[in-house]
Design a protein around this motif. Structure first.
Motif, PDB file in Angstrom:
ATOM      1  N   LEU A 107       0.832  -1.209   0.000  1.00  0.00           N
ATOM      2  CA  LEU A 107       0.000   0.000   0.000  1.00  0.00           C
ATOM      3  C   LEU A 107       0.860   1.249   0.000  1.00  0.00           C
ATOM      4  O   LEU A 107       0.577   2.231  -0.711  1.00  0.00           O
ATOM      5  N   VAL A 108       1.924   1.237   0.798  1.00  0.00           N
ATOM      6  CA  VAL A 108       2.800   2.408   0.896  1.00  0.00           C
ATOM      7  C   VAL A 108       3.555   2.630  -0.412  1.00  0.00           C
ATOM      8  O   VAL A 108       3.742   3.771  -0.866  1.00  0.00           O
ATOM      9  N   THR A 109       3.984   1.544  -1.046  1.00  0.00           N
ATOM     10  CA  THR A 109       4.806   1.653  -2.260  1.00  0.00           C
ATOM     11  C   THR A 109       4.001   1.505  -3.543  1.00  0.00           C
ATOM     12  O   THR A 109       4.594   1.411  -4.620  1.00  0.00           O
ATOM     13  N   LEU A 110       2.665   1.489  -3.459  1.00  0.00           N
ATOM     14  CA  LEU A 110       1.831   1.255  -4.639  1.00  0.00           C
ATOM     15  C   LEU A 110       2.114   2.235  -5.784  1.00  0.00           C
ATOM     16  O   LEU A 110       2.221   1.797  -6.939  1.00  0.00           O
ATOM     17  N   PRO A 111       2.232   3.557  -5.525  1.00  0.00           N
ATOM     18  CA  PRO A 111       2.521   4.465  -6.654  1.00  0.00           C
ATOM     19  C   PRO A 111       3.788   4.085  -7.403  1.00  0.00           C
ATOM     20  O   PRO A 111       3.837   4.170  -8.643  1.00  0.00           O
ATOM     21  N   LEU A 112       4.820   3.642  -6.678  1.00  0.00           N
ATOM     22  CA  LEU A 112       6.061   3.246  -7.332  1.00  0.00           C
ATOM     23  C   LEU A 112       5.847   2.040  -8.227  1.00  0.00           C
ATOM     24  O   LEU A 112       6.326   2.013  -9.376  1.00  0.00           O
ATOM     25  N   LEU A 151       3.116   1.073  -9.677  1.00  0.00           N
ATOM     26  CA  LEU A 151       2.315   1.453 -10.840  1.00  0.00           C
ATOM     27  C   LEU A 151       3.165   2.186 -11.875  1.00  0.00           C
ATOM     28  O   LEU A 151       3.039   1.944 -13.085  1.00  0.00           O
ATOM     29  N   VAL A 152       4.033   3.085 -11.431  1.00  0.00           N
ATOM     30  CA  VAL A 152       4.900   3.826 -12.354  1.00  0.00           C
ATOM     31  C   VAL A 152       5.859   2.883 -13.069  1.00  0.00           C
ATOM     32  O   VAL A 152       6.044   2.949 -14.290  1.00  0.00           O
ATOM     33  N   VAL A 153       6.471   1.971 -12.299  1.00  0.00           N
ATOM     34  CA  VAL A 153       7.449   1.047 -12.877  1.00  0.00           C
ATOM     35  C   VAL A 153       6.786   0.125 -13.903  1.00  0.00           C
ATOM     36  O   VAL A 153       7.294  -0.063 -15.020  1.00  0.00           O
ATOM     37  N   THR A 154       5.636  -0.457 -13.545  1.00  0.00           N
ATOM     38  CA  THR A 154       4.973  -1.388 -14.473  1.00  0.00           C
ATOM     39  C   THR A 154       4.424  -0.656 -15.694  1.00  0.00           C
ATOM     40  O   THR A 154       4.439  -1.193 -16.803  1.00  0.00           O
ATOM     41  N   ALA A 155       3.941   0.576 -15.502  1.00  0.00           N
ATOM     42  CA  ALA A 155       3.447   1.347 -16.646  1.00  0.00           C
ATOM     43  C   ALA A 155       4.580   1.680 -17.606  1.00  0.00           C
ATOM     44  O   ALA A 155       4.436   1.581 -18.831  1.00  0.00           O
ATOM     45  N   ALA A 156       5.741   2.052 -17.050  1.00  0.00           N
ATOM     46  CA  ALA A 156       6.894   2.367 -17.902  1.00  0.00           C
ATOM     47  C   ALA A 156       7.387   1.133 -18.638  1.00  0.00           C
ATOM     48  O   ALA A 156       7.716   1.186 -19.826  1.00  0.00           O
ATOM     49  N   ALA A 157       7.415  -0.009 -17.940  1.00  0.00           N
ATOM     50  CA  ALA A 157       7.861  -1.242 -18.584  1.00  0.00           C
ATOM     51  C   ALA A 157       6.889  -1.679 -19.674  1.00  0.00           C
ATOM     52  O   ALA A 157       7.294  -2.233 -20.699  1.00  0.00           O
ATOM     53  N   PHE A 190      -2.391  -5.926 -13.409  1.00  0.00           N
ATOM     54  CA  PHE A 190      -2.029  -6.996 -12.488  1.00  0.00           C
ATOM     55  C   PHE A 190      -1.616  -6.438 -11.130  1.00  0.00           C
ATOM     56  O   PHE A 190      -1.882  -7.053 -10.095  1.00  0.00           O
ATOM     57  N   VAL A 191      -0.965  -5.292 -11.123  1.00  0.00           N
ATOM     58  CA  VAL A 191      -0.588  -4.671  -9.847  1.00  0.00           C
ATOM     59  C   VAL A 191      -1.841  -4.284  -9.065  1.00  0.00           C
ATOM     60  O   VAL A 191      -1.957  -4.535  -7.859  1.00  0.00           O
ATOM     61  N   TRP A 192      -2.821  -3.666  -9.756  1.00  0.00           N
ATOM     62  CA  TRP A 192      -4.061  -3.276  -9.088  1.00  0.00           C
ATOM     63  C   TRP A 192      -4.786  -4.499  -8.526  1.00  0.00           C
ATOM     64  O   TRP A 192      -5.266  -4.491  -7.379  1.00  0.00           O
ATOM     65  N   PHE A 193      -4.865  -5.549  -9.336  1.00  0.00           N
ATOM     66  CA  PHE A 193      -5.582  -6.740  -8.870  1.00  0.00           C
ATOM     67  C   PHE A 193      -4.834  -7.411  -7.717  1.00  0.00           C
ATOM     68  O   PHE A 193      -5.449  -7.868  -6.749  1.00  0.00           O
ATOM     69  N   GLY A 194      -3.515  -7.482  -7.826  1.00  0.00           N
ATOM     70  CA  GLY A 194      -2.730  -8.061  -6.744  1.00  0.00           C
ATOM     71  C   GLY A 194      -2.887  -7.279  -5.451  1.00  0.00           C
ATOM     72  O   GLY A 194      -2.988  -7.867  -4.364  1.00  0.00           O
ATOM     73  N   MET A 195      -2.944  -5.948  -5.565  1.00  0.00           N
ATOM     74  CA  MET A 195      -3.138  -5.120  -4.384  1.00  0.00           C
ATOM     75  C   MET A 195      -4.527  -5.343  -3.791  1.00  0.00           C
ATOM     76  O   MET A 195      -4.684  -5.413  -2.567  1.00  0.00           O
ATOM     77  N   SER A 196      -5.518  -5.468  -4.649  1.00  0.00           N
ATOM     78  CA  SER A 196      -6.877  -5.736  -4.166  1.00  0.00           C
ATOM     79  C   SER A 196      -6.936  -7.081  -3.451  1.00  0.00           C
ATOM     80  O   SER A 196      -7.555  -7.211  -2.388  1.00  0.00           O
ATOM     81  N   TRP A 197      -6.272  -8.085  -4.036  1.00  0.00           N
ATOM     82  CA  TRP A 197      -6.271  -9.417  -3.433  1.00  0.00           C
ATOM     83  C   TRP A 197      -5.599  -9.392  -2.063  1.00  0.00           C
ATOM     84  O   TRP A 197      -6.119  -9.945  -1.092  1.00  0.00           O
ATOM     85  N   LEU A 198      -4.431  -8.747  -1.968  1.00  0.00           N
ATOM     86  CA  LEU A 198      -3.721  -8.681  -0.696  1.00  0.00           C
ATOM     87  C   LEU A 198      -4.547  -7.951   0.367  1.00  0.00           C
ATOM     88  O   LEU A 198      -4.589  -8.362   1.537  1.00  0.00           O
ATOM     89  N   THR A 199      -5.183  -6.876  -0.032  1.00  0.00           N
ATOM     90  CA  THR A 199      -5.997  -6.126   0.922  1.00  0.00           C
ATOM     91  C   THR A 199      -7.134  -6.979   1.462  1.00  0.00           C
ATOM     92  O   THR A 199      -7.425  -6.971   2.661  1.00  0.00           O
TER      93      THR A 199
END
Length: 343
Positions: free
Chosen positions: A24-29, A31-37, A51-60
């Protein structure tokens, strides 16, 4: 080897909550890294942020379920099972909503109109659900619809390794379910199915996947070869005629029927994400808009054959019906494999 339960509770469960807080704390990072890649990939493969959004939703949701389970353990109460079923329904509803929003998932269920007898039996008779096994999350979607749409309390036999998932480990072990070690063999699975079937009430449903695993052409060939080696020529011949399914293993289904003779049987067919088996498949082939189509058939307990041989033929009859339905769906969607593909 699966760690002892006390170790899983004291290490794995808190670890999920710590990882969730870190993500949660590092989510913006992330998202930026995966979007750039993803910019270096062709548009169909730019799936990193999703996938990052879904993984974050799953973990939450994992962390929320674990905290809720801790609270339910502390307060106890006579309605413990009902509260845990409500918690599962809430969590799967959130997972389903996230999949709809992030992966544009749609699920269409074709269900025959019930007769008057079936209408009255919906909540007054236990059911045994026999479903094909294919694609990611099919069991989760099936359990979600049993809980949310049909107000059922599902029971299921699962691989013991799934207890590495802390929320599954905690909540499923508090309800009438079973985790079976991989090396325990078919006999242990049958024993657990019998135990769960014999104690079913009017609102309970026992979920079984008769194929025993996801379909692949190699598994299909091996399954047919095993039938031939056992001298089951009729079953082997019928299995060769099915392009999309593994031949059903009848022992589990028959044991469930014998354990709860009053139960109706529901056959479930679904297609749409059949080719997405591994994580690599999901990454490469997951479409921008995911669509699953399902169909259910209900067989009243009074129409189920009595003799074992007749029940095996009856099970193969319905499996062939499911295979034909999948072929029709794929042809309608323009994704039918060439003739003889599975063969």
């Amino acid at each position: 080897m699966l760690p002892p339960r006390i170790l899983r509770r004291l290490v794995l469960a808190p670890l999920v909550i710590v990882v969730t807080a870190f993500m949660l704390v590092t989510l913006p990072l992330w998202l930026v890294v995966t979007a750039a890649a993803s910019l270096r990939l062709p548009p169909p493969q730019r799936k990193g942020p999703r996938f990052v959004w879904f993984g974050m939703s799953w973990l939450t949701l994992e962390s929320a379920v674990l905290i809720a389970c801790l609270w339910l353990w502390l307060v106890g109460g006579a309605r413990g099972q009902e509260r845990h079923y409500a918690l599962i329904e809430w969590a799967l509803t959130k997972v389903y909503a996230a999949a709809v929003r992030i992966f544009r998932l749609t699920v269409e269920i074709e269900e025959p109109a019930p007769t008057e007898e079936e209408q009255g039996a919906r909540l007054t008779r236990p059911v045994i659900v026999l479903s094909r096994h294919a694609g990611p999350g099919d069991s989760f979607l099936l359990i979600y619809h049993l809980l949310a749409r049909y107000r059922r309390r599902p029971r299921i036999v699962m691989k013991a390794a799934l207890q590495y998932d802390p929320s599954l480990d905690v909540i499923i072990n508090r309800l009438p379910n079973a985790f079976v070690p991989r090396k325990s063999g078919q006999r242990r699975i049958i024993e657990e199915i019998e135990r769960l079937a014999q104690t079913m009430g009017d609102r309970d449903s026992l979920v079984i996947f008769p194929e025993g695993g996801n379909f692949t052409p190699r598994r299909r060939r091996l399954a047919i070869r095993r039938l031939e080696e056992k001298g089951l020529d009729e079953e082997a011949e019928r299995a060769r005629g099915m392009d999309h399914l593994l031949p059903p293993r009848p022992n589990g289904a028959i044991t469930a029927i014998e354990g709860c003779p009053s139960a109706d049987v529901i056959f479930v067919a679904h297609t749409g994400l059949d080719d997405l088996i591994t994580l690599g498949d999901i990454w490469r082939k997951l479409p921008y808009s995911a669509r699953i189509t399902a169909k259910w058939w209900r067989v009243p307990a009074s129409e189920i054959p009595r003799r074992r041989e007749d029940r095996i033929r009856w099970l193969y009859d319905h499996w062939e019906q499911i295979d034909d339905w999948i072929s029709a769906q794929r042809q309608a969607a323009g994704t039918a494999p060439p003739a003889g593909h599975a063969r």
